[in-house]
Design an enzyme around this catalytic site. Structure first.
Site, PDB file in Angstrom:
ATOM      1  N   HIS A  55       0.833  -1.203   0.000  1.00 26.58           N
ATOM      2  CA  HIS A  55       0.000   0.000   0.000  1.00 26.58           C
ATOM      3  C   HIS A  55       0.866   1.252   0.000  1.00 26.58           C
ATOM      4  O   HIS A  55       1.911   1.313   0.667  1.00 26.58           O
ATOM      5  CB  HIS A  55      -0.943   0.001   1.198  1.00 26.58           C
ATOM      6  CG  HIS A  55      -2.135  -0.884   1.005  1.00 26.58           C
ATOM      7  ND1 HIS A  55      -3.026  -1.170   2.018  1.00 26.58           N
ATOM      8  CD2 HIS A  55      -2.594  -1.554  -0.093  1.00 26.58           C
ATOM      9  CE1 HIS A  55      -3.979  -1.969   1.556  1.00 26.58           C
ATOM     10  NE2 HIS A  55      -3.738  -2.216   0.282  1.00 26.58           N
ATOM     11  N   ASP A  57       0.847   4.192   1.266  1.00 25.42           N
ATOM     12  CA  ASP A  57       1.247   4.927   2.471  1.00 25.42           C
ATOM     13  C   ASP A  57       2.386   4.236   3.218  1.00 25.42           C
ATOM     14  O   ASP A  57       3.021   4.848   4.082  1.00 25.42           O
ATOM     15  CB  ASP A  57       0.049   5.158   3.402  1.00 25.42           C
ATOM     16  CG  ASP A  57      -0.628   3.866   3.845  1.00 25.42           C
ATOM     17  OD1 ASP A  57      -0.664   2.914   3.052  1.00 25.42           O
ATOM     18  OD2 ASP A  57      -1.129   3.824   4.990  1.00 25.42           O
TER      19      ASP A  57
END
Length: 234
Positions: A55, A57
């Protein structure tokens, strides 16, 4: 012994540096500038960059870290190749596949600390974006077998929200209030012993949880049914 330095970035993300006397390994290094400043101040060589899952982030710092150091990027595939073993600063790091939040989720276990990404937060677990609830259940069951003194370092600081939810599930659980009193936003952590006392998704066999499921008319006959039913509660 490997040390762990926690870095907060974004709204609630947490990244980490595992380090020994001379070298360091970044896990989910979104706080790239702070990590590089720390390694420079402590005369550490950044040797590896890894992620708990893909992901954005969690991977956002990779390019900066790799571009401004001599570090090597190790992908999940690199880490899980047959026979692969990550020995860092003379210490073995166990790479634990924990599919559930995502198919590629990993945890990093030093023997003292467990960096969990979004598989396990302090007091709760991540969303099951993979859609594979059975895999997630098996991942949680496996983490439950690690030593209770293991320190859990998660990918986000969701402590206040997770404890509010846990309190709604088990309002009589005094361990929840004790944990909230110990919460330190400058060093967010728990132990697996804490998780077994406060985290509903670790407590699916507790009588109070079973009674809650019964009141709500949710399946509860088997361990898997209890865990699956807990995942349906909002």
């Amino acid at each position: 012994m490997l040390l762990v330095k926690q870095f907060r970035y974004g709204a609630d993300n947490l990244g980490y540096l595992l380090y020994g006397r001379k070298s360091a390994l970044a896990v989910d290094g979104g706080a790239a500038e702070a990590i590089l400043a720390f390694t420079e101040a402590h005369r550490l060589c950044l040797q590896y960059v890894v992620n708990t899952h893909r992901h954005a982030d969690h991977t956002s710092g990779n390019a900066t870290l790799l571009g401004r150091s001599k570090a090597q990027f190790l992908s999940g595939q690199d880490l899980l190749d047959p026979g692969a073993e990550l020995v860092f600063a003379g210490e073995p790091i166990r790479i634990i596949p924990t599919p559930g939040h995502t198919e590629d989720s990993l945890c990093f276990y030093t023997g003292r600390a467990l960096v969990t990404g979004d598989t396990l937060f302090n007091g709760t677990i991540g969303n099951c974006f993979s859609g594979d609830l059975e895999a997630y259940y098996r991942s949680i069951r496996m983490l439950l077998t690690l030593p209770e003194e293991t320190v859990v370092y998660a990918g986000h600081d969701y402590v206040r929200d997770s404890m509010a939810f846990a309190k709604s599930i088990e309002p009589e659980n005094g361990f929840i209030n004790d944990f909230v009193k110990r919460y330190d936003p400058e060093h967010v952590r728990s132990t697996l012993a804490d998780e077994k006392r406060i985290n509903p998704y670790f407590r699916f066999n507790e009588p109070g949880i079973v009674r809650l499921l019964a009141r709500r008319g949710l399946p509860r006959e088997t361990e898997w049914e209890r865990w699956h039913s807990l995942m349906s509660i909002e």
